[in-house]
Design an enzyme around this catalytic site. Structure first.
Site, PDB file in Angstrom:
ATOM      1  N   GLN A 108     -17.481  11.155  18.227  1.00 19.30           N
ATOM      2  CA  GLN A 108     -16.067  10.971  18.537  1.00 19.30           C
ATOM      3  C   GLN A 108     -15.398  11.677  19.646  1.00 19.30           C
ATOM      4  OE1 GLN A 108     -13.185   9.791  15.039  1.00 19.30           O
ATOM      5  NE2 GLN A 108     -14.859  11.306  14.057  1.00 19.30           N
ATOM      6  N   VAL A 110     -15.256  14.034  23.063  1.00 18.20           N
ATOM      7  CA  VAL A 110     -15.396  13.396  24.562  1.00 18.20           C
ATOM      8  C   VAL A 110     -15.792  14.855  25.372  1.00 18.20           C
ATOM      9  CG1 VAL A 110     -13.685  11.573  24.247  1.00 18.20           C
ATOM     10  CG2 VAL A 110     -12.862  13.698  24.695  1.00 18.20           C
ATOM     11  N   HIS A 126     -16.223   7.254  22.041  1.00 16.71           N
ATOM     12  CA  HIS A 126     -14.696   7.389  22.327  1.00 16.71           C
ATOM     13  C   HIS A 126     -14.707   7.841  23.851  1.00 16.71           C
ATOM     14  CE1 HIS A 126     -12.890   7.614  18.338  1.00 16.71           C
ATOM     15  NE2 HIS A 126     -13.267   6.677  18.351  1.00 16.71           N
ATOM     16  N   CYS A 137     -11.616  -1.401  40.773  1.00 17.36           N
ATOM     17  CA  CYS A 137     -13.114  -1.817  40.889  1.00 17.36           C
ATOM     18  C   CYS A 137     -14.093  -1.416  39.781  1.00 17.36           C
ATOM     19  CB  CYS A 137     -13.929  -1.194  42.178  1.00 17.36           C
ATOM     20  SG  CYS A 137     -14.264   0.404  42.112  1.00 17.36           S
ATOM     21  N   THR A 194     -14.877  15.836  10.879  1.00 19.23           N
ATOM     22  CA  THR A 194     -13.786  14.753  11.313  1.00 19.23           C
ATOM     23  C   THR A 194     -13.013  14.575  10.202  1.00 19.23           C
ATOM     24  OG1 THR A 194     -13.554  12.567  12.211  1.00 19.23           O
ATOM     25  CG2 THR A 194     -15.324  12.949  10.776  1.00 19.23           C
ATOM     26  N   SER A 195     -11.844  14.227  10.354  1.00 19.39           N
ATOM     27  CA  SER A 195     -10.569  14.071   9.323  1.00 19.39           C
ATOM     28  C   SER A 195     -10.876  12.622   8.808  1.00 19.39           C
ATOM     29  CB  SER A 195      -9.360  14.004   9.690  1.00 19.39           C
ATOM     30  OG  SER A 195      -9.125  13.470  11.066  1.00 19.39           O
ATOM     31  N   ASN A 222     -17.455  20.039   6.137  1.00 16.50           N
ATOM     32  CA  ASN A 222     -15.941  20.127   6.854  1.00 16.50           C
ATOM     33  C   ASN A 222     -15.580  21.279   6.196  1.00 16.50           C
ATOM     34  OD1 ASN A 222     -13.094  19.477   7.311  1.00 16.50           O
ATOM     35  ND2 ASN A 222     -13.905  17.535   7.960  1.00 16.50           N
TER      36      ASN A 222
HETATM   37  C1  BV8 Z   1      -9.121  -0.206  18.087  1.00 12.08           C
HETATM   38  C2  BV8 Z   1     -10.033   9.695  22.863  1.00 12.08           C
HETATM   39  C3  BV8 Z   1      -9.085  -2.128  18.447  1.00 12.08           C
HETATM   40  C4  BV8 Z   1      -8.843  10.218  23.345  1.00 12.08           C
HETATM   41  C5  BV8 Z   1      -9.794   8.965  20.689  1.00 12.08           C
HETATM   42  C6  BV8 Z   1      -1.622   0.960  14.873  1.00 12.08           C
HETATM   43  C7  BV8 Z   1      -1.713   0.267  16.100  1.00 12.08           C
HETATM   44  C8  BV8 Z   1      -2.696   0.269  17.046  1.00 12.08           C
HETATM   45  C9  BV8 Z   1      -3.915   0.760  16.486  1.00 12.08           C
HETATM   46  C10 BV8 Z   1      -3.990   1.212  15.220  1.00 12.08           C
HETATM   47  C11 BV8 Z   1      -2.840   1.323  14.235  1.00 12.08           C
HETATM   48  N1  BV8 Z   1      -3.305   1.939  13.013  1.00 12.08           N
HETATM   49  C12 BV8 Z   1      -4.493   2.198  13.278  1.00 12.08           C
HETATM   50  C13 BV8 Z   1      -4.975   1.799  14.371  1.00 12.08           C
HETATM   51  C14 BV8 Z   1      -6.201   1.822  14.969  1.00 12.08           C
HETATM   52  C15 BV8 Z   1      -6.285   3.066  15.822  1.00 12.08           C
HETATM   53  C16 BV8 Z   1      -6.523   4.417  14.722  1.00 12.08           C
HETATM   54  O1  BV8 Z   1      -7.555   4.454  14.119  1.00 12.08           O
HETATM   55  N2  BV8 Z   1      -5.329   5.344  14.620  1.00 12.08           N
HETATM   56  C17 BV8 Z   1      -5.226   6.090  13.680  1.00 12.08           C
HETATM   57  C18 BV8 Z   1      -4.582   7.329  14.323  1.00 12.08           C
HETATM   58  C19 BV8 Z   1      -4.714   5.814  12.476  1.00 12.08           C
HETATM   59  N3  BV8 Z   1      -7.669   3.090  16.627  1.00 12.08           N
HETATM   60  C20 BV8 Z   1      -7.665   2.544  17.667  1.00 12.08           C
HETATM   61  O2  BV8 Z   1      -6.611   2.171  18.381  1.00 12.08           O
HETATM   62  C21 BV8 Z   1      -8.855   2.420  18.278  1.00 12.08           C
HETATM   63  N4  BV8 Z   1      -9.182   1.180  19.005  1.00 12.08           N
HETATM   64  O3  BV8 Z   1      -8.839   0.021  17.080  1.00 12.08           O
HETATM   65  O4  BV8 Z   1      -9.224  -0.989  18.801  1.00 12.08           O
HETATM   66  C22 BV8 Z   1      -7.389  -2.469  18.745  1.00 12.08           C
HETATM   67  C23 BV8 Z   1      -7.227  -3.089  19.703  1.00 12.08           C
HETATM   68  C24 BV8 Z   1      -5.846  -3.292  20.231  1.00 12.08           C
HETATM   69  C25 BV8 Z   1      -4.959  -2.807  19.242  1.00 12.08           C
HETATM   70  C26 BV8 Z   1      -5.093  -2.577  18.133  1.00 12.08           C
HETATM   71  C27 BV8 Z   1      -6.545  -2.381  17.801  1.00 12.08           C
HETATM   72  C28 BV8 Z   1      -9.422   3.372  19.179  1.00 12.08           C
HETATM   73  C29 BV8 Z   1      -9.727   4.852  18.939  1.00 12.08           C
HETATM   74  C30 BV8 Z   1     -10.097   5.822  19.502  1.00 12.08           C
HETATM   75  C31 BV8 Z   1      -8.873   6.521  20.160  1.00 12.08           C
HETATM   76  N5  BV8 Z   1      -9.279   7.677  20.854  1.00 12.08           N
HETATM   77  N6  BV8 Z   1     -10.296   9.785  21.361  1.00 12.08           N
HETATM   78  C32 BV8 Z   1      -8.997  11.669  23.689  1.00 12.08           C
HETATM   79  O5  BV8 Z   1      -9.989  12.269  22.850  1.00 12.08           O
HETATM   80  O6  BV8 Z   1      -8.459  12.264  24.283  1.00 12.08           O
HETATM   81  S1  BV8 Z   1      -9.262   9.340  19.038  1.00 12.08           S
HETATM   82  C33 BV8 Z   1      -9.342  11.039  18.844  1.00 12.08           C
HETATM   83  O7  BV8 Z   1      -9.338  11.305  17.332  1.00 12.08           O
HETATM   84  C34 BV8 Z   1     -10.442  11.816  19.086  1.00 12.08           C
HETATM   85  O8  BV8 Z   1     -11.714  10.962  19.633  1.00 12.08           O
HETATM   86  C35 BV8 Z   1     -11.066  12.479  18.000  1.00 12.08           C
HETATM   87  O9  BV8 Z   1     -12.378  12.833  17.877  1.00 12.08           O
HETATM   88  C36 BV8 Z   1     -10.734  11.406  16.895  1.00 12.08           C
HETATM   89  C37 BV8 Z   1     -10.823  11.793  15.582  1.00 12.08           C
HETATM   90  O10 BV8 Z   1     -10.190  12.899  15.319  1.00 12.08           O
HETATM   91  P1  BV8 Z   1     -11.175  13.912  14.526  1.00 12.08           P
HETATM   92  O11 BV8 Z   1     -12.360  14.169  15.725  1.00 12.08           O
HETATM   93  O12 BV8 Z   1     -11.375  13.568  13.224  1.00 12.08           O
HETATM   94  O13 BV8 Z   1     -10.410  15.350  14.720  1.00 12.08           O
HETATM   95  P2  BV8 Z   1      -9.243  15.844  13.765  1.00 12.08           P
HETATM   96  O14 BV8 Z   1      -8.512  16.986  14.624  1.00 12.08           O
HETATM   97  O15 BV8 Z   1      -8.521  14.530  13.136  1.00 12.08           O
HETATM   98  O16 BV8 Z   1     -10.048  16.310  12.599  1.00 12.08           O
HETATM   99  C38 BV8 Z   1     -10.791  17.626  12.734  1.00 12.08           C
HETATM  100  C39 BV8 Z   1     -11.589  17.983  11.417  1.00 12.08           C
HETATM  101  O17 BV8 Z   1     -12.475  18.947  11.488  1.00 12.08           O
HETATM  102  C40 BV8 Z   1     -10.728  18.242  10.301  1.00 12.08           C
HETATM  103  O18 BV8 Z   1     -11.049  17.655   9.366  1.00 12.08           O
HETATM  104  C41 BV8 Z   1     -10.984  19.740  10.188  1.00 12.08           C
HETATM  105  O19 BV8 Z   1     -10.834  20.032   8.749  1.00 12.08           O
HETATM  106  C42 BV8 Z   1     -12.341  19.774  10.686  1.00 12.08           C
HETATM  107  N7  BV8 Z   1     -12.681  21.284  11.342  1.00 12.08           N
HETATM  108  C43 BV8 Z   1     -11.931  21.850  11.956  1.00 12.08           C
HETATM  109  N8  BV8 Z   1     -12.875  22.886  12.176  1.00 12.08           N
HETATM  110  C44 BV8 Z   1     -13.965  22.857  11.486  1.00 12.08           C
HETATM  111  C45 BV8 Z   1     -13.946  21.622  11.027  1.00 12.08           C
HETATM  112  N9  BV8 Z   1     -15.012  21.224  10.295  1.00 12.08           N
HETATM  113  C46 BV8 Z   1     -16.092  21.796  10.358  1.00 12.08           C
HETATM  114  N10 BV8 Z   1     -16.212  23.054  10.856  1.00 12.08           N
HETATM  115  C47 BV8 Z   1     -15.230  23.681  11.723  1.00 12.08           C
HETATM  116  N11 BV8 Z   1     -15.398  24.889  12.153  1.00 12.08           N
HETATM  117 ZN    ZN Z   2     -12.475   1.560  42.852  1.00 11.35          ZN
END
Ligand code: BV8
Ligand code: ZN
Length: 252
Positions: A108, A110, A126, A137, A194-195, A222
């Site tokens: 996930q 980038v 992602h 374009c 990932t969460s 995790n």
């Molecule tokens: C989609 C790019 C169909 C950006 C990202 C309501 C309205 C509209 C949509 C939704 C909605 N409800 C749900 C949705 C779907 C939505 C979604 O899932 N929302 C969530 C917030 C509820 N998803 C979408 O919109 C997706 N598209 O559904 O298309 C559609 C089309 C039209 C209309 C509706 C639906 C698109 C999802 C992609 C979004 N883009 N990234 C950018 O990066 O700038 S998501 C973003 O979150 C990142 O990619 C990131 O990777 C991802 C997930 O987060 P995590 O990687 O898990 O990171 P996080 O901080 O959360 O967790 C870190 C974890 O690591 C923790 O568990 C922590 O304990 C652990 N950790 C920390 N340190 C360590 C560790 N583990 C081990 N070792 C360590 N040292």
């Molecule tokens: Zn262009």
């Protein structure tokens, strides 16, 4: 049994299970890059702090204020330009060396750190901070992490956007299909850093669990339990930069 004993037992079980796996799939999130110095999303100092998701990672936010979005992404490009893959990224590369094309790394993230560590079969579901996409374009360009203008424009004159999947946007069809296939076919799914709250990425876990009979063994790496933990057969709780190299060592 102390927590350490429990961890060692779980590590042993994970290594035995991986040792006999034909196909391995990994799903990584921001946690795998945390030890490289890349902020995660939902930690207290997370990336989204100070910025509403809608404002910086959605097409509406970009339409409303492209400058704010580019300032946010240029800052992330600048941060990632200064960091290196950590031992967790290198451990996943070592796993790919072991399983070859029967190993698929779905990320996930980038930040491009898996490729920087030498991983080849990486599905960036992602998108990537390294790439831009033209809003007119549609040209996609790999620009590495060199600094971009405040508001980068395409040679065709139109505004560029990061080639990143924002909320409300669909994932790249072919890459997402490949990720689903890998989750379906794997014997072991490693879920790292990932969460598991973002969909459809998080749905790869139940897909792997329910794919074949018996479904894949799910191993979670995790710091804490997550939304994926309910599906995990084995939980290895600790920093992935330490746990993954231990797992590779245990594999022998
Ligand atoms: C989609 C790019 C169909 C950006 C990202 C309501 C309205 C509209 C949509 C939704 C909605 N409800 C749900 C949705 C779907 C939505 C979604 O899932 N929302 C969530 C917030 C509820 N998803 C979408 O919109 C997706 N598209 O559904 O298309 C559609 C089309 C039209 C209309 C509706 C639906 C698109 C999802 C992609 C979004 N883009 N990234 C950018 O990066 O700038 S998501 C973003 O979150 C990142 O990619 C990131 O990777 C991802 C997930 O987060 P995590 O990687 O898990 O990171 P996080 O901080 O959360 O967790 C870190 C974890 O690591 C923790 O568990 C922590 O304990 C652990 N950790 C920390 N340190 C360590 C560790 N583990 C081990 N070792 C360590 N040292
Ligand atoms: Zn262009």
């Amino acid at each position: 049994m102390t927590a350490d004993d429990e961890f060692e037992r779980a590590l042993e079980r994970a290594a035995v299970r991986l040792g006999v796996a034909e196909r391995v799939c990994v799903l990584t999130g921001a946690g795998v890059s945390a030890e490289s110095g890349v902020p995660t999303f939902r930690a207290s100092d997370g990336l989204w702090e100070g910025h509403r998701i809608e404002d910086v990672a959605s097409p509406f936010g970009f339409q409303r204020d492209p400058q704010l979005v580019w300032t946010f992404y240029n800052a992330r490009r600048a941060n990632v330009a200064t960091v290196k893959p950590n031992a967790g990224h290198h451990a996943l590369k070592a796993m790919e060396d072991r399983w070859g094309d029967r190993f698929t790394l779905v990320t996930q993230n980038v930040d491009g750190l898996h490729r920087a560590a030498g991983s080849k079969n990486v599905l960036e579901i992602h998108g990537s901070l390294h790439r831009t996409r033209c809003t007119l374009c549609r040209e996609i360009a790999d620009r590495g992490l060199e600094p971009l203008p405040e508001l980068p424009a395409c040679h065709c004159g139109a505004m560029l956007r990061p080639d990143i999947v924002w909320f409300h946007e669909n994932l790249p069809e072919d890459i997402w299909e490949a990720a689903i296939t890998a989750a379906h076919q794997c014997d072991v799914l490693l879920v790292v850093g990932t969460s598991a709250v973002v969909h459809p990425a998080a749905s790869l876990v139940p897909i792997a669990k329910r794919s074949k009979s018996p479904g894949a063994t799910v191993i979670e790496v995790n710091l804490t339990p997550t939304e994926a933990s309910a599906f995990a057969d084995i939980g290895l709780y600790g920093p992935s930069g330490q746990v993954l190299p231990r797992l590779v060592e245990q594999l022998g």
